[in-house]
Motif scaffolding. Structure first.
Motif, PDB file in Angstrom:
ATOM      1  N   ARG A   1       9.163   3.391   1.879  1.00 38.77           N
ATOM      2  CA  ARG A   1      10.465   3.348   1.199  1.00 38.77           C
ATOM      3  C   ARG A   1      10.401   2.656  -0.160  1.00 38.77           C
ATOM      4  O   ARG A   1      11.381   2.633  -0.887  1.00 38.77           O
ATOM      5  CB  ARG A   1      11.484   2.628   2.080  1.00 38.77           C
ATOM      6  CG  ARG A   1      11.789   3.365   3.347  1.00 38.77           C
ATOM      7  CD  ARG A   1      12.725   2.589   4.213  1.00 38.77           C
ATOM      8  NE  ARG A   1      13.049   3.342   5.422  1.00 38.77           N
ATOM      9  CZ  ARG A   1      13.792   2.886   6.390  1.00 38.77           C
ATOM     10  NH1 ARG A   1      14.297   1.667   6.319  1.00 38.77           N
ATOM     11  NH2 ARG A   1      14.038   3.623   7.451  1.00 38.77           N
ATOM     12  N   LEU A   2       9.274   2.075  -0.496  1.00 39.88           N
ATOM     13  CA  LEU A   2       9.156   1.316  -1.733  1.00 39.88           C
ATOM     14  C   LEU A   2       8.812   2.207  -2.911  1.00 39.88           C
ATOM     15  O   LEU A   2       8.312   3.316  -2.749  1.00 39.88           O
ATOM     16  CB  LEU A   2       8.074   0.242  -1.572  1.00 39.88           C
ATOM     17  CG  LEU A   2       8.285  -0.768  -0.454  1.00 39.88           C
ATOM     18  CD1 LEU A   2       7.095  -1.725  -0.383  1.00 39.88           C
ATOM     19  CD2 LEU A   2       9.582  -1.533  -0.646  1.00 39.88           C
ATOM     20  N   THR A   3       9.050   1.676  -4.102  1.00 42.18           N
ATOM     21  CA  THR A   3       8.637   2.383  -5.321  1.00 42.18           C
ATOM     22  C   THR A   3       7.126   2.231  -5.473  1.00 42.18           C
ATOM     23  O   THR A   3       6.525   1.322  -4.902  1.00 42.18           O
ATOM     24  CB  THR A   3       9.332   1.790  -6.562  1.00 42.18           C
ATOM     25  OG1 THR A   3       8.857   0.450  -6.762  1.00 42.18           O
ATOM     26  CG2 THR A   3      10.847   1.796  -6.414  1.00 42.18           C
ATOM     27  N   PRO A   4       6.514   3.103  -6.260  1.00 45.95           N
ATOM     28  CA  PRO A   4       5.072   2.971  -6.485  1.00 45.95           C
ATOM     29  C   PRO A   4       4.676   1.597  -7.048  1.00 45.95           C
ATOM     30  O   PRO A   4       3.645   1.054  -6.662  1.00 45.95           O
ATOM     31  CB  PRO A   4       4.762   4.094  -7.479  1.00 45.95           C
ATOM     32  CG  PRO A   4       5.806   5.123  -7.196  1.00 45.95           C
ATOM     33  CD  PRO A   4       7.040   4.344  -6.852  1.00 45.95           C
ATOM     34  N   ASP A   5       5.486   1.041  -7.918  1.00 47.90           N
ATOM     35  CA  ASP A   5       5.179  -0.283  -8.469  1.00 47.90           C
ATOM     36  C   ASP A   5       5.232  -1.366  -7.396  1.00 47.90           C
ATOM     37  O   ASP A   5       4.415  -2.291  -7.398  1.00 47.90           O
ATOM     38  CB  ASP A   5       6.137  -0.647  -9.605  1.00 47.90           C
ATOM     39  CG  ASP A   5       5.846   0.115 -10.885  1.00 47.90           C
ATOM     40  OD1 ASP A   5       4.724   0.647 -11.022  1.00 47.90           O
ATOM     41  OD2 ASP A   5       6.742   0.170 -11.749  1.00 47.90           O
ATOM     42  N   GLN A   6       6.174  -1.264  -6.476  1.00 49.17           N
ATOM     43  CA  GLN A   6       6.277  -2.238  -5.387  1.00 49.17           C
ATOM     44  C   GLN A   6       5.074  -2.134  -4.446  1.00 49.17           C
ATOM     45  O   GLN A   6       4.544  -3.149  -4.001  1.00 49.17           O
ATOM     46  CB  GLN A   6       7.574  -2.054  -4.610  1.00 49.17           C
ATOM     47  CG  GLN A   6       8.812  -2.476  -5.369  1.00 49.17           C
ATOM     48  CD  GLN A   6      10.079  -2.128  -4.616  1.00 49.17           C
ATOM     49  OE1 GLN A   6      10.233  -1.006  -4.120  1.00 49.17           O
ATOM     50  NE2 GLN A   6      10.991  -3.079  -4.537  1.00 49.17           N
ATOM     51  N   VAL A   7       4.664  -0.916  -4.141  1.00 52.34           N
ATOM     52  CA  VAL A   7       3.497  -0.705  -3.285  1.00 52.34           C
ATOM     53  C   VAL A   7       2.259  -1.293  -3.952  1.00 52.34           C
ATOM     54  O   VAL A   7       1.469  -1.996  -3.313  1.00 52.34           O
ATOM     55  CB  VAL A   7       3.286   0.795  -2.966  1.00 52.34           C
ATOM     56  CG1 VAL A   7       1.988   1.013  -2.198  1.00 52.34           C
ATOM     57  CG2 VAL A   7       4.471   1.346  -2.193  1.00 52.34           C
ATOM     58  N   LEU A   8       2.103  -1.037  -5.233  1.00 52.19           N
ATOM     59  CA  LEU A   8       0.966  -1.582  -5.971  1.00 52.19           C
ATOM     60  C   LEU A   8       0.993  -3.110  -5.953  1.00 52.19           C
ATOM     61  O   LEU A   8      -0.043  -3.751  -5.762  1.00 52.19           O
ATOM     62  CB  LEU A   8       0.969  -1.064  -7.410  1.00 52.19           C
ATOM     63  CG  LEU A   8      -0.163  -1.544  -8.308  1.00 52.19           C
ATOM     64  CD1 LEU A   8      -1.514  -1.145  -7.744  1.00 52.19           C
ATOM     65  CD2 LEU A   8       0.027  -0.995  -9.710  1.00 52.19           C
TER      66      LEU A   8
END
Length: 78
Positions: free
Chosen positions: A34-41
């Protein structure tokens, strides 16, 4: 995403899926999806830093970080 936000997101995701038989890793994976790519990174980077590693799989490292935060928030198991 702060540790507190991770714990809240995990708890809400677990409540949303209360009728399914998901283990903790499955719930953590749902949180990460559910996270944005930046949050996952960001989560993956923080996890690799804790493990003192330079490389790792992005999604799996983010899931591991969520699990680490949730389990540490639960405290020691007696």
């Amino acid at each position: 995403m702060t540790d507190e936000e991770i714990v809240v997101a995990f708890a809400l995701t677990r409540l949303e899926n209360a009728n399914s038989e998901l283990d903790l890793e499955d719930v953590a994976a749902l949180v990460v999806r559910r996270l944005t790519p930046d949050q996952v990174l960001d989560l993956a980077t923080r996890n690799l830093a804790v493990r003192n590693e330079l490389r790792g799989a992005l999604f799996e490292s983010a899931v591991e970080h969520v699990l680490r935060i949730v389990l540490s928030a639960r405290g020691p198991v007696d």
